[in-house]
Design an enzyme around this catalytic site. Structure first.
Site, PDB file in Angstrom:
ATOM      1  N   ARG A  61       0.848  -1.205   0.000  1.00 20.78           N
ATOM      2  CA  ARG A  61       0.000   0.000   0.000  1.00 20.78           C
ATOM      3  C   ARG A  61       0.885   1.258   0.000  1.00 20.78           C
ATOM      4  O   ARG A  61       0.652   2.192  -0.773  1.00 20.78           O
ATOM      5  CB  ARG A  61      -0.920  -0.044   1.242  1.00 20.78           C
ATOM      6  CG  ARG A  61      -1.760   1.191   1.450  1.00 20.78           C
ATOM      7  CD  ARG A  61      -2.948   1.250   0.534  1.00 20.78           C
ATOM      8  NE  ARG A  61      -3.898   2.299   0.886  1.00 20.78           N
ATOM      9  CZ  ARG A  61      -4.665   2.915   0.015  1.00 20.78           C
ATOM     10  NH1 ARG A  61      -4.627   2.598  -1.260  1.00 20.78           N
ATOM     11  NH2 ARG A  61      -5.520   3.834   0.417  1.00 20.78           N
TER      12      ARG A  61
ATOM     13  N   THR B 238     -11.857  -2.273  11.929  1.00 17.84           N
ATOM     14  CA  THR B 238     -12.481  -2.895  13.105  1.00 17.84           C
ATOM     15  C   THR B 238     -13.543  -3.870  12.590  1.00 17.84           C
ATOM     16  O   THR B 238     -14.732  -3.561  12.592  1.00 17.84           O
ATOM     17  CB  THR B 238     -13.099  -1.831  14.044  1.00 17.84           C
ATOM     18  OG1 THR B 238     -13.793  -0.867  13.237  1.00 17.84           O
ATOM     19  CG2 THR B 238     -12.057  -1.139  14.872  1.00 17.84           C
TER      20      THR B 238
ATOM     21  N   THR C   4     -14.271   2.753  13.998  1.00 14.77           N
ATOM     22  CA  THR C   4     -15.577   2.543  14.623  1.00 14.77           C
ATOM     23  C   THR C   4     -15.463   1.453  15.690  1.00 14.77           C
ATOM     24  O   THR C   4     -14.935   0.371  15.404  1.00 14.77           O
ATOM     25  CB  THR C   4     -16.605   2.094  13.568  1.00 14.77           C
ATOM     26  OG1 THR C   4     -16.598   3.056  12.518  1.00 14.77           O
ATOM     27  CG2 THR C   4     -17.996   1.969  14.152  1.00 14.77           C
TER      28      THR C   4
ATOM     29  N   CYS D 167     -19.345  -1.600   7.356  1.00 16.04           N
ATOM     30  CA  CYS D 167     -19.921  -0.609   8.273  1.00 16.04           C
ATOM     31  C   CYS D 167     -21.334  -1.003   8.685  1.00 16.04           C
ATOM     32  O   CYS D 167     -21.542  -1.500   9.776  1.00 16.04           O
ATOM     33  CB  CYS D 167     -19.924   0.771   7.615  1.00 16.04           C
ATOM     34  SG  CYS D 167     -18.290   1.504   7.541  1.00 16.04           S
TER      35      CYS D 167
ATOM     36  N   ARG E 154     -15.293  -5.965   0.535  1.00 16.13           N
ATOM     37  CA  ARG E 154     -15.446  -6.569   1.854  1.00 16.13           C
ATOM     38  C   ARG E 154     -16.905  -6.913   2.175  1.00 16.13           C
ATOM     39  O   ARG E 154     -17.781  -6.077   2.037  1.00 16.13           O
ATOM     40  CB  ARG E 154     -14.889  -5.630   2.932  1.00 16.13           C
ATOM     41  CG  ARG E 154     -13.384  -5.637   2.964  1.00 16.13           C
ATOM     42  CD  ARG E 154     -12.870  -4.648   3.954  1.00 16.13           C
ATOM     43  NE  ARG E 154     -13.065  -3.284   3.507  1.00 16.13           N
ATOM     44  CZ  ARG E 154     -12.700  -2.215   4.220  1.00 16.13           C
ATOM     45  NH1 ARG E 154     -12.165  -2.366   5.392  1.00 16.13           N
ATOM     46  NH2 ARG E 154     -12.879  -1.004   3.741  1.00 16.13           N
TER      47      ARG E 154
HETATM   48  N1  NAD Z   1     -14.717   2.621   4.741  1.00 19.02           N
HETATM   49  C1  NAD Z   1     -15.771   3.268   5.234  1.00 19.02           C
HETATM   50  O1  NAD Z   1     -16.746   3.513   4.549  1.00 19.02           O
HETATM   51  C2  NAD Z   1     -15.779   3.731   6.662  1.00 19.02           C
HETATM   52  C3  NAD Z   1     -16.591   4.810   7.005  1.00 19.02           C
HETATM   53  C4  NAD Z   1     -16.609   5.243   8.323  1.00 19.02           C
HETATM   54  C5  NAD Z   1     -15.843   4.582   9.273  1.00 19.02           C
HETATM   55  N2  NAD Z   1     -15.075   3.517   8.906  1.00 19.02           N
HETATM   56  C6  NAD Z   1     -14.256   2.883   9.945  1.00 19.02           C
HETATM   57  O2  NAD Z   1     -12.923   3.354   9.772  1.00 19.02           O
HETATM   58  C7  NAD Z   1     -11.997   2.316  10.128  1.00 19.02           C
HETATM   59  C8  NAD Z   1     -11.073   2.039   8.955  1.00 19.02           C
HETATM   60  O3  NAD Z   1     -11.835   1.534   7.889  1.00 19.02           O
HETATM   61  P1  NAD Z   1     -11.291   1.489   6.389  1.00 19.02           P
HETATM   62  O4  NAD Z   1     -12.474   1.218   5.537  1.00 19.02           O
HETATM   63  O5  NAD Z   1     -10.456   2.672   6.116  1.00 19.02           O
HETATM   64  O6  NAD Z   1     -10.358   0.204   6.447  1.00 19.02           O
HETATM   65  P2  NAD Z   1      -9.317  -0.267   5.335  1.00 19.02           P
HETATM   66  O7  NAD Z   1      -9.195  -1.732   5.473  1.00 19.02           O
HETATM   67  O8  NAD Z   1      -9.662   0.335   4.021  1.00 19.02           O
HETATM   68  O9  NAD Z   1      -7.947   0.411   5.787  1.00 19.02           O
HETATM   69  C9  NAD Z   1      -7.293   0.112   6.954  1.00 19.02           C
HETATM   70  C10 NAD Z   1      -5.809   0.315   6.749  1.00 19.02           C
HETATM   71  O10 NAD Z   1      -5.186   0.083   8.001  1.00 19.02           O
HETATM   72  C11 NAD Z   1      -4.003  -0.669   7.785  1.00 19.02           C
HETATM   73  N3  NAD Z   1      -3.685  -1.334   9.032  1.00 19.02           N
HETATM   74  C12 NAD Z   1      -4.204  -2.471   9.561  1.00 19.02           C
HETATM   75  N4  NAD Z   1      -3.626  -2.719  10.767  1.00 19.02           N
HETATM   76  C13 NAD Z   1      -2.759  -1.712  10.998  1.00 19.02           C
HETATM   77  C14 NAD Z   1      -1.878  -1.411  12.057  1.00 19.02           C
HETATM   78  N5  NAD Z   1      -1.809  -2.189  13.145  1.00 19.02           N
HETATM   79  N6  NAD Z   1      -1.106  -0.324  11.961  1.00 19.02           N
HETATM   80  C15 NAD Z   1      -1.177   0.482  10.865  1.00 19.02           C
HETATM   81  N7  NAD Z   1      -1.979   0.258   9.819  1.00 19.02           N
HETATM   82  C16 NAD Z   1      -2.781  -0.840   9.884  1.00 19.02           C
HETATM   83  C17 NAD Z   1      -4.350  -1.599   6.650  1.00 19.02           C
HETATM   84  O11 NAD Z   1      -3.161  -2.058   6.016  1.00 19.02           O
HETATM   85  C18 NAD Z   1      -5.199  -0.692   5.759  1.00 19.02           C
HETATM   86  O12 NAD Z   1      -4.429  -0.016   4.812  1.00 19.02           O
HETATM   87  C19 NAD Z   1     -12.851   1.123  10.546  1.00 19.02           C
HETATM   88  O13 NAD Z   1     -13.039   1.149  11.912  1.00 19.02           O
HETATM   89  C20 NAD Z   1     -14.166   1.375   9.831  1.00 19.02           C
HETATM   90  O14 NAD Z   1     -15.247   0.753  10.480  1.00 19.02           O
HETATM   91  C21 NAD Z   1     -15.008   3.096   7.620  1.00 19.02           C
END
Ligand code: NAD
Length: 424
Positions: free
Chosen positions: A36, A81, A116, A256, A327
């Protein structure tokens, strides 16, 4: 401003947050995924949330080296999460990220969680890890905030800066400082919640409310189907009332809406309350993919289309429109069910990443040019490309075939008289 902001976890949420802050601050973008980081350094975002030019223009320092994080004044955590196979919160990435941050934590730092979680997780899980790893005292040597994310991937209207942002801290001075920080980059403004637990609960109820409302309309769709009433027409009529909420039936996948309610129900059960409505909604929405296939098989038998060996074209496999995120897509359940009936599938999705679809889901995506007309066409996702080119895609249904329109993108008049339009 001379503050340095670090974002830990550069996925669908973290990357746009980092890009927004980088317009005003020095930003460090950290991720554990080397590929990434390599792609981002080459100005490529596989989530399609940030354009190549914006990555070219940004000053973010992308890294996988945790020591760089020591330079940050504020660290924003946006790691996944998810839930496990038993629908229980899987806090592993959050715990790992907190441990790592604890190892580099410097006096005076503010850690802001954006992932979240269920109400209480930041204080019960994350803060003790930060204290343990750093040997520093919470609210004396370092501070914590929580700011739930409302980004809506694939939606270019509701973006990080155009949607009001909730921020919180149990320390009012830190709450104020965070509000000032986020106000620099969120043009829609900031709402300061009075406590971390309040902000955590606000996020899960936002998505739980959507889940339950969709479940209600899915249940209506099942009832209407039994009564030979067109749900689309029912909703059109009902929406003419000023306070009718405009939800539509459909599949609920992703990470989500289909996941966050389980964070709330998990926490509720740990304190002795068994949630009725939330879990009922989850059950209804989780069963929709199987329900759709069962309905299709019934219809095929009624229309004399042999089930074994039937051909099916599937349009759309992502969990939502115009977004490559795969996902928890419920389309995978549809595919699995159809294969169990020995049907032959051709699968199409120009928005999904072809390589990821093959490596993660064992799905070979085809282009329309090599696909042949099938007995059934399932339009599973409302990508703009399908809506804008309806007639072209309808050519990939046999003249006596069934059009299964899960997102209600077609009108009866779009379909040949000899074809059948099935919709929820
Ligand atoms: N995608 C959405 O629509 C959305 C909207 C609102 C809230 N959220 C929340 O935001 C959070 C992130 O979601 P997302 O969709 O961006 O996830 P994602 O999987 O797209 O991205 C997460 C990133 O975190 C990295 N990662 C994982 N473990 C790690 C660690 N220990 N240290 C550093 N990096 C690490 C992964 O490599 C990945 O690039 C979640 O809690 C999700 O529920 C997501």
């Amino acid at each position: 401003m001379d503050k340095t902001i670090a974002v830990v976890g550069l996925g669908y949420v973290g990357l746009p947050v980092a890009v927004a802050f980088a317009q005003k601050f020095k930003v460090i973008g950290f991720d554990i995924d080397e590929d990434r980081i390599k792609q981002l350094k080459q100005n490529y975002d596989q989530t399609c949330e940030v354009a190549e030019q914006a990555l070219l223009d940004t000053t973010i320092h992308f890294t996988t080296k945790k020591d760089v994080l020591k330079q940050a004044d504020v660290i924003i955590v946006a790691v996944p999460t998810p839930i496990d196979d038993h629908n229980t919160p899987d806090l592993t990435p959050l715990i790992h990220a907190s441990k790592m941050i604890g190892e580099i934590l410097q006096p005076g730092m503010i850690i802001v969680y954006e992932s979240t979680v269920y109400p209480g997780a930041t204080e019960e899980v994350c803060i003790p890890i930060l204290e343990q790893q750093s040997n520093l005292k919470y609210n004396e040597s370092f501070y914590v905030g929580y700011s739930p994310e409302r980004i809506n991937p694939g939606d270019k209207q509701h973006t990080f800066d155009t949607v009001k942002k909730v921020v919180s801290s149990n320390n009012p001075d830190i709450g104020k400082e965070l509000a000032q920080l986020y106000e620099q980059v969120v043009t829609a403004g900031v709402y300061v919640a009075p406590a971390i637990k309040v902000a955590e609960a606000a996020k899960v109820i936002e998505n739980t409310q959507r889940d339950i409302n969709i479940a209600l309309i899915n249940e209506l769709a099942v009832i209407c189907k039994e009564m030979h009433i067109d749900t689309v027409e029912v909703l059109k009529a009902a929406k003419t009332k000023w306070n009718f909420l405009p939800f539509s039936p459909g599949l609920v996948g992703g990470h989500c809406i289909g996941v966050d309610p389980y964070y709330l129900t998990y926490k509720a059960q740990t304190i002795g309350y068994y949630p009725e409505v939330i879990l009922a909604g989850r059950r209804i929405n989780s069963n929709m993919a199987k329900y759709i296939v069962a309905q299709l098989v019934k219809l095929m038998i009624q229309r004399n289309i042999p089930v074994h060996g039937a051909t099916v074209n599937i349009f759309g496999i992502t969990f939502k429109e115009n977004c490559p995120d795969l996902r928890n897509s419920q389309v995978f359940t549809i595919i699995k069910e159809l294969k169990a009936y020995n049907m032959t599938l051709q699968i199409h999705d120009p928005v999904a990443d072809k390589t990821l679809a093959l490596s993660l889901c064992d799905i070979e995506l085809l282009t329309e040019t090599v696909m042949t007309p099938a007995d059934i066409a399932i339009f599973a996702v409302g990508h703009d490309i399908y809506i804008d080119n309806k007639a072209n895609y309808l050519e990939l249904v046999k003249p006596t075939g069934i059009v299964c329109d899960i997102k209600s993108i077609f009108d009866v008049k779009d379909i040949l008289k000899t074809q059948y339009l099935w919709r929820l």
